[in-house]
Design an enzyme around this catalytic site. Structure first.
Site, PDB file in Angstrom:
ATOM      1  N   THR A 162       0.798  -1.234   0.000  1.00  0.00           N
ATOM      2  CA  THR A 162       0.000   0.000   0.000  1.00  0.00           C
ATOM      3  C   THR A 162       0.828   1.281   0.000  1.00  0.00           C
ATOM      4  O   THR A 162       0.632   2.162  -0.837  1.00  0.00           O
ATOM      5  CB  THR A 162      -0.957  -0.005   1.202  1.00  0.00           C
ATOM      6  OG1 THR A 162      -1.881  -1.073   1.050  1.00  0.00           O
ATOM      7  CG2 THR A 162      -1.705   1.308   1.314  1.00  0.00           C
ATOM      8  N   ASN A 187       5.148  -0.678   3.865  1.00  0.00           N
ATOM      9  CA  ASN A 187       4.309  -0.043   4.890  1.00  0.00           C
ATOM     10  C   ASN A 187       5.150   0.180   6.135  1.00  0.00           C
ATOM     11  O   ASN A 187       5.082   1.218   6.783  1.00  0.00           O
ATOM     12  CB  ASN A 187       3.105  -0.923   5.207  1.00  0.00           C
ATOM     13  CG  ASN A 187       2.178  -1.098   4.029  1.00  0.00           C
ATOM     14  OD1 ASN A 187       2.060  -0.211   3.176  1.00  0.00           O
ATOM     15  ND2 ASN A 187       1.506  -2.239   3.955  1.00  0.00           N
ATOM     16  N   HIS A 245      -8.130  -8.881   2.324  1.00  0.00           N
ATOM     17  CA  HIS A 245      -7.268  -9.623   3.241  1.00  0.00           C
ATOM     18  C   HIS A 245      -8.065 -10.648   4.061  1.00  0.00           C
ATOM     19  O   HIS A 245      -7.587 -11.754   4.300  1.00  0.00           O
ATOM     20  CB  HIS A 245      -6.546  -8.666   4.179  1.00  0.00           C
ATOM     21  CG  HIS A 245      -5.342  -8.033   3.574  1.00  0.00           C
ATOM     22  ND1 HIS A 245      -4.234  -8.756   3.197  1.00  0.00           N
ATOM     23  CD2 HIS A 245      -5.066  -6.736   3.267  1.00  0.00           C
ATOM     24  CE1 HIS A 245      -3.319  -7.936   2.691  1.00  0.00           C
ATOM     25  NE2 HIS A 245      -3.803  -6.705   2.719  1.00  0.00           N
ATOM     26  N   ASP A 269      -3.324   0.718  -5.692  1.00  0.00           N
ATOM     27  CA  ASP A 269      -1.960   0.673  -5.157  1.00  0.00           C
ATOM     28  C   ASP A 269      -1.309  -0.687  -5.357  1.00  0.00           C
ATOM     29  O   ASP A 269      -0.090  -0.814  -5.355  1.00  0.00           O
ATOM     30  CB  ASP A 269      -1.952   1.055  -3.684  1.00  0.00           C
ATOM     31  CG  ASP A 269      -2.948   0.239  -2.856  1.00  0.00           C
ATOM     32  OD1 ASP A 269      -3.780  -0.485  -3.436  1.00  0.00           O
ATOM     33  OD2 ASP A 269      -2.905   0.339  -1.618  1.00  0.00           O
ATOM     34  N   HIS A 270      -2.127  -1.725  -5.548  1.00  0.00           N
ATOM     35  CA  HIS A 270      -1.664  -3.088  -5.798  1.00  0.00           C
ATOM     36  C   HIS A 270      -2.897  -3.951  -6.012  1.00  0.00           C
ATOM     37  O   HIS A 270      -4.028  -3.496  -5.821  1.00  0.00           O
ATOM     38  CB  HIS A 270      -0.843  -3.640  -4.619  1.00  0.00           C
ATOM     39  CG  HIS A 270      -1.556  -3.568  -3.297  1.00  0.00           C
ATOM     40  ND1 HIS A 270      -2.577  -4.433  -2.952  1.00  0.00           N
ATOM     41  CD2 HIS A 270      -1.425  -2.722  -2.248  1.00  0.00           C
ATOM     42  CE1 HIS A 270      -3.023  -4.138  -1.746  1.00  0.00           C
ATOM     43  NE2 HIS A 270      -2.351  -3.088  -1.302  1.00  0.00           N
ATOM     44  N   HIS A 287      -0.683  -9.821  -0.739  1.00  0.00           N
ATOM     45  CA  HIS A 287      -0.048  -9.260  -1.939  1.00  0.00           C
ATOM     46  C   HIS A 287       1.391  -8.961  -1.597  1.00  0.00           C
ATOM     47  O   HIS A 287       1.845  -9.218  -0.489  1.00  0.00           O
ATOM     48  CB  HIS A 287      -0.782  -7.987  -2.381  1.00  0.00           C
ATOM     49  CG  HIS A 287      -1.015  -7.022  -1.266  1.00  0.00           C
ATOM     50  ND1 HIS A 287      -0.080  -6.105  -0.860  1.00  0.00           N
ATOM     51  CD2 HIS A 287      -2.076  -6.861  -0.430  1.00  0.00           C
ATOM     52  CE1 HIS A 287      -0.565  -5.401   0.165  1.00  0.00           C
ATOM     53  NE2 HIS A 287      -1.764  -5.842   0.447  1.00  0.00           N
TER      54      HIS A 287
END
Length: 550
Positions: A86, A107, A314, A357-358, A491
């Protein structure tokens, strides 16, 4: 001769004076640089590219479909670094740069000098506004480069207003940049939207007023059931699958979700519901309304990130009804917000872009149940085993302090103190990691170019390596393998499920169309910079997508 010369000069001057010579006109006042009234940058956390189409038949005409039907979509946009998380994603979208340059290496990341773990936006010099918790001790100071939002502020002598909004602090702070007027994020302790003294001395009155409405409580009291009959969610697995995680205190991951009882214990539960996205839209609309964004003489920029999609993924994974329902509700909220902008700013007077962001992997058990190779990379156990191998060879415990971000971070102070052979330690780490069936490659960062790794991966590995904040060995897991829980998803890898993201633009200055040529995440900020006729961020390595611009 002297008299004759003087006479000739006099005649010449007289001739010149007798001719009517047009005097140069004073320069006219320059017209304003053509720009939209407002730019809205939307990052949907953990949005795989295929979500644009997986639920397409059920999207409304005014949300994702509107972006695609009226805007320009880059169908082959990929993240050009490893790891895909992120904080790096938000930083790279808005800087046009990569961790090797902008310094946000995860992160959380390890300071290679001290061995200390650093949170991407932590700032001990900042204080919380809007709560008594420490959740506001944040700022963008760890970001080394400028953002497109910073460059807009610079280009307009700081007259443009820039505001970042997200439930996650990093999702609001990093896109807004260093010079933002404000960034706001959610505080689990109070249920308030908060900020830090980095931006201001006190929260604006309009945000205090919005917090006083206790919107999180109101949303959570509604509980969460599917938007449509549950039998119609044919793009998802069943309602109670072993691939899914469950909420604390519940027996199974099933609908309805009784958020009304959960809210009494923790306001943060709203993060893992579609209401978190709705709440974010509420704050975004309030910011536009009260800060009069897009209503002045210069372009303003609203950077908004939708974090709940990440929490949902998640916990439940990409194939859960919960995720499908979240995107259908997000589409509905997006449609309403775009309609609001049409009315408030004017259709065709603002530009919006949407990206992620992913992405996210499929749950490994789901894949293996469907005969596709996959598995969990047990990072905690690997760390123990790796340290045991090194202890036997070098007679020191815990030479590796972290495997976070799929990178080996060594205890550099211990190695220096005992004068150990770091090159030999690295080689031993690589040897052990390469012996594992779940590892595709293990690359010493000082030997990337000579490694037997496909060239596209080499480039991503180099781009993702910050000498100050990244481990010295990059681990590349086998396809379908990730570090995380056996339920839900995660991820962080280079694979298309993590790295292939949407990038759609719509509105002022944008053509209708699409391209399937390769586009990088780092091309997004240069594209917006070109649209606005401003300098690209000072660490940008991307190129503008010129075919999207009128």
């Amino acid at each position: 001769m002297k008299i004759k010369h003087t006479f000739l000069v006099t005649i010449a001057f007289a001739a010149l004076n007798s001719v009517s010579v047009a005097q140069p006109k004073k320069p006219a006042v320059s017209a304003a640089v053509p720009r939209p009234k407002l730019v809205v940058g939307i990052v949907v956390d953990q949005m795989r590219w295929d979500y644009l189409y997986r639920y397409y038949d059920r999207y409304s005409e005014g949300g994702f479909k509107r972006l695609l039907s009226q805007g320009f979509t880059c169908e082959n946009t990929n993240i050009d670094y490893i790891p895909t998380v992120t904080a790096i994603g938000h930083s790279s979208v808005y800087t046009g740069s990569v961790p090797a340059i902008h310094g946000i290496a995860g992160n959380d990341f390890i300071d290679q000098k001290t061995g200390r773990s650093i949170y991407c936006t932590e700032d001990s010099t900042a204080q919380t506004l809007g709560s008594t918790s420490d959740a506001g001790k944040m700022s963008p100071r760890n970001l080394k480069t400028s953002t497109v939002t910073d460059e807009l502020r610079l280009a307009t002598n700081f007259r443009s207003r820039v505001i970042g909004i997200a439930i996650k602090d990093r999702g609001g702070i990093l896109p807004a940049g260093h010079t933002a007027n404000a960034a706001y994020w959610f505080d689990d302790k109070t249920g308030n939207w908060i900020s830090s003294t980095y931006y201001m001395k006190q929260l604006p009155a309009w945000l205090d007023k919005l917090n006083a409405q206790r919107l999180p409580e109101k949303y959570l009291k509604q509980n969460w059931n599917t938007l449509y009959p549950i039998s119609t969610y044919i793009q998802s697995t069943g309602d109670n699958m072993r691939y899914e995680g469950k909420f604390s205190g519940t027996d199974a991951p099933v609908f309805p979700v009784l958020t009304s009882t959960m809210a009494k214990q923790d306001f943060g539960i709203i993060r893992t519901t579609p209401y978190g996205n709705t709440l974010t839209f509420d704050v975004a609309k309030a910011a536009v309304e009260n800060e009069k964004m897009g209503q002045g003489e210069v372009t303003d920029f609203l950077a908004v990130s939708f974090s709940s999609t990440d929490y949902m993924g998640h916990r439940f994974g990409p194939n859960a009804i919960e995720v499908e329902d979240t995107y259908l509700r997000l589409d509905r909220d997006l449609s309403a917000f775009l309609s609001y902008l049409d009315t408030k700013i004017g259709a065709g007077k603002y530009t919006v872009f949407l990206t992620a962001d992913h992405g996210a992997a499929h749950n490994p058990t789901f894949l293996t149940d469907n005969k596709i190779p996959a598995g969990i990379f047990p990072s905690s156990q690997v760390l123990k085993d790796l340290n045991a191998v090194l202890a036997k060879e070098f007679n020191e415990d815990k030479l590796v302090i972290s495997l976070s971000n799929y990178q080996v971070s060594l205890d550099n102070r211990l190695i220096a103190k005992n004068k150990l052979d770091e090159a030999a330690i690295r080689a031993a780490c690589v040897k052990y990691l390469r012996s594992r069936d779940d590892v595709a490659f293990a690359v010493d960062m000082d030997k990337v170019e000579e490694s037997t790794v496909p060239e596209p991966l080499k480039r991503r590995i180099i781009n993702g390596y910050s000498r100050e904040h990244s481990g010295v060995i990059q681990i590349v897991t086998q396809p379908g393998y990730f570090s995380g829980s056996p339920t839900g998803t995660n991820h962080g890898t280079w694979n298309p499920y993590d790295a292939h993201i949407p990038f759609v633009l719509m509105g002022w200055g944008i053509k209708h169309g699409s391209t399937a040529r390769p586009v990088n995440m780092t091309d997004i900020a240069p594209t917006i910079s070109a649209l606005l006729h401003i300098q690209t961020p000072n660490g940008a390595i991307g190129q503008p997508v010129n075919e999207a611009l009128k």
